[in-house]
Enzyme design. Structure first.
Site, PDB file in Angstrom:
ATOM      1  N   ASP A 135       0.434  -6.957 -10.077  1.00  0.00           N
ATOM      2  CA  ASP A 135      -0.215  -5.796  -9.255  1.00  0.00           C
ATOM      3  C   ASP A 135      -1.708  -5.789  -8.343  1.00  0.00           C
ATOM      4  O   ASP A 135      -2.155  -6.859  -9.130  1.00  0.00           O
ATOM      5  CB  ASP A 135       0.067  -4.169  -9.211  1.00  0.00           C
ATOM      6  N   MET A 136      -1.762  -4.909  -7.491  1.00  0.00           N
ATOM      7  CA  MET A 136      -3.238  -5.461  -6.796  1.00  0.00           C
ATOM      8  C   MET A 136      -3.704  -4.282  -6.517  1.00  0.00           C
ATOM      9  O   MET A 136      -2.841  -3.354  -6.327  1.00  0.00           O
ATOM     10  CB  MET A 136      -3.239  -6.472  -5.310  1.00  0.00           C
ATOM     11  N   ARG A 185       4.636 -10.254  -2.633  1.00  0.00           N
ATOM     12  CA  ARG A 185       4.787  -8.604  -1.742  1.00  0.00           C
ATOM     13  C   ARG A 185       3.461  -8.301  -1.455  1.00  0.00           C
ATOM     14  O   ARG A 185       2.392  -7.897  -1.374  1.00  0.00           O
ATOM     15  CB  ARG A 185       4.904  -8.011  -3.378  1.00  0.00           C
ATOM     16  N   LYS A 188       1.048  -2.070   2.562  1.00  0.00           N
ATOM     17  CA  LYS A 188       0.129  -2.188   3.228  1.00  0.00           C
ATOM     18  C   LYS A 188      -1.209  -1.439   2.782  1.00  0.00           C
ATOM     19  O   LYS A 188      -2.810  -1.974   3.060  1.00  0.00           O
ATOM     20  CB  LYS A 188       0.477  -0.782   4.209  1.00  0.00           C
ATOM     21  N   GLY A 189      -1.097  -1.518   1.387  1.00  0.00           N
ATOM     22  CA  GLY A 189      -2.730  -1.196   0.842  1.00  0.00           C
ATOM     23  C   GLY A 189      -2.629   0.591   0.401  1.00  0.00           C
ATOM     24  O   GLY A 189      -2.716   1.211   1.552  1.00  0.00           O
ATOM     25  N   ALA A 190      -3.067   1.192  -0.626  1.00  0.00           N
ATOM     26  CA  ALA A 190      -3.292   2.196  -0.960  1.00  0.00           C
ATOM     27  C   ALA A 190      -4.757   2.744  -1.867  1.00  0.00           C
ATOM     28  O   ALA A 190      -4.610   4.080  -2.262  1.00  0.00           O
ATOM     29  CB  ALA A 190      -2.162   3.140  -1.972  1.00  0.00           C
ATOM     30  N   HIS A 228       7.730   1.440   3.748  1.00  0.00           N
ATOM     31  CA  HIS A 228       9.381   2.402   3.686  1.00  0.00           C
ATOM     32  C   HIS A 228       9.453   2.954   5.296  1.00  0.00           C
ATOM     33  O   HIS A 228       9.811   3.720   5.711  1.00  0.00           O
ATOM     34  CB  HIS A 228       9.100   3.661   3.145  1.00  0.00           C
ATOM     35  N   ARG A 289      -2.740   8.372  -4.890  1.00  0.00           N
ATOM     36  CA  ARG A 289      -2.023   7.729  -3.719  1.00  0.00           C
ATOM     37  C   ARG A 289      -0.895   7.435  -3.596  1.00  0.00           C
ATOM     38  O   ARG A 289      -0.833   6.727  -2.121  1.00  0.00           O
ATOM     39  CB  ARG A 289      -2.420   5.898  -4.538  1.00  0.00           C
ATOM     40  N   ARG A 290       0.103   7.559  -3.733  1.00  0.00           N
ATOM     41  CA  ARG A 290       1.567   8.049  -3.698  1.00  0.00           C
ATOM     42  C   ARG A 290       1.216   9.070  -1.925  1.00  0.00           C
ATOM     43  O   ARG A 290       2.187   8.770  -1.004  1.00  0.00           O
ATOM     44  CB  ARG A 290       2.584   8.610  -4.041  1.00  0.00           C
TER      45      ARG A 290
END
Length: 309
Positions: A135-136, A185, A188-190, A228, A289-290
């Site tokens: 993960d980033m 992967r 967009k970034g969170a 999504h 974040r979601r």
């Protein structure tokens, strides 16, 4: 403004205490997090794989500042691989790793510790015939994470990378990583990032995402389209077709609990769809974040928090 407020709340202890003690929180968490235990997560993974989807299992936790905790997080990932193998799921389920949970933040030796812990997880994944994706996290760790990725790929060339389209640098990073066998992967970034390093306008982020997708689809690697957004899903399919890619030459990725009907629709159409399945006790930052990524979920969240009993 709502997104900014939610991202700020993800770092607030006061808001965390308020949210975690609210009576409706459990319902919200259950929608987006597979469970607090490994057993619950494996059950969810089995259901998803059984329905034709693939899975990337993530044990929640980040910013570990204690070596013992970092080693514990590694051990949980090893246990997760054991459990997936015992359930016969490693053909359709991999592990996602956050290097900050494996010790990356432990001072000057942090990257070495994170690499050593990640390498042990990768070795176990290889033995079980599955994969790992790194993960980033926020932009301050991007270079360090890509350094660990390069080191891991010397022995495990299938280790997946994650790039975030809202960062100004990401199109160039896509060019560097769009090589044969490279799993990337693109999301967009969170995280809450400054304007100096990240696009702030959602339309600019979208344009960056498309530019990055063009690079990855035209390259020799294996793009993993983490979105999504119906527009991005359609654009990815068009770019893949232009590049002569078959349905198995790239995959879509979505989060557990977000657009499950679309996940099943894409899989039924012959596309490869992988669901990012988080589990564990450290769910708060992930959940916020979601919500920031998809503010439409805030209404659901608010209704649940007001539920009594």
């Amino acid at each position: 403004m709502l997104r900014t407020a939610l991202l700020a709340a993800s770092r607030s202890d006061r808001v965390r205490d308020l949210i975690t003690s609210a009576p409706g929180t459990r319902e919200v968490v259950r929608r987006f997090v597979a469970g607090r235990s490994l057993d619950a997560a494996v059950t969810v993974a089995g259901d998803l794989v059984g329905s034709g989807l693939r899975v990337s299992l993530d044990h929640l936790g980040e910013d570990t500042l204690d070596r013992g905790q970092a080693d514990h997080m590694r051990d949980v990932c090893l246990q997760a691989l054991d459990a997936l193998a015992a359930a016969g799921l490693t053909g359709g389920a991999e592990i996602s790793l956050k290097l900050s949970s494996l010790g990356q933040a432990l001072g000057a030796d942090g990257n070495r510790i994170a690499y050593e812990n990640a390498a042990k997880v990768c070795a176990a994944a290889a033995a079980y015939g599955t994969t790992v994706t790194l993960d980033m996290e926020n932009h301050t760790t991007t270079d360090a994470t890509l350094e660990v990725l390069r080191d891991l790929r010397a022995d495990f060339p299938w280790v997946g990378a994650v790039l975030q389209a809202y960062l100004h640098r990401t199109e160039a990073d896509c060019r560097d990583l769009a090589t044969a066998g490279s799993r990337v992967r693109l999301c967009k970034g969170a995280y809450r990032e400054p304007a100096a390093v990240a696009y702030q306008d959602p339309h600019e982020v979208d344009r960056s995402y498309v530019r990055c997708l063009k690079v990855l689809m035209a390259g020799e690697g294996y793009p993993m389209v983490a979105s999504h957004d119906p527009r991005m899903i359609a654009i990815a399919a068009e770019l893949a077709a232009r590049a002569g890619r078959n349905p198995g030459d790239f995959e879509y990725q979505m989060l557990y609990g977000v657009r499950p009907d679309e996940q099943r629709r894409l899989a039924a159409s012959g596309r490869t769809v992988r669901v990012y399945v988080p589990f564990g006790e450290e769910w708060y930052g992930y959940l916020m974040r979601r919500l920031a990524e998809r503010p439409a979920n805030v209404a659901f969240f608010a209704r649940a928090l007001l539920t009594r009993g």
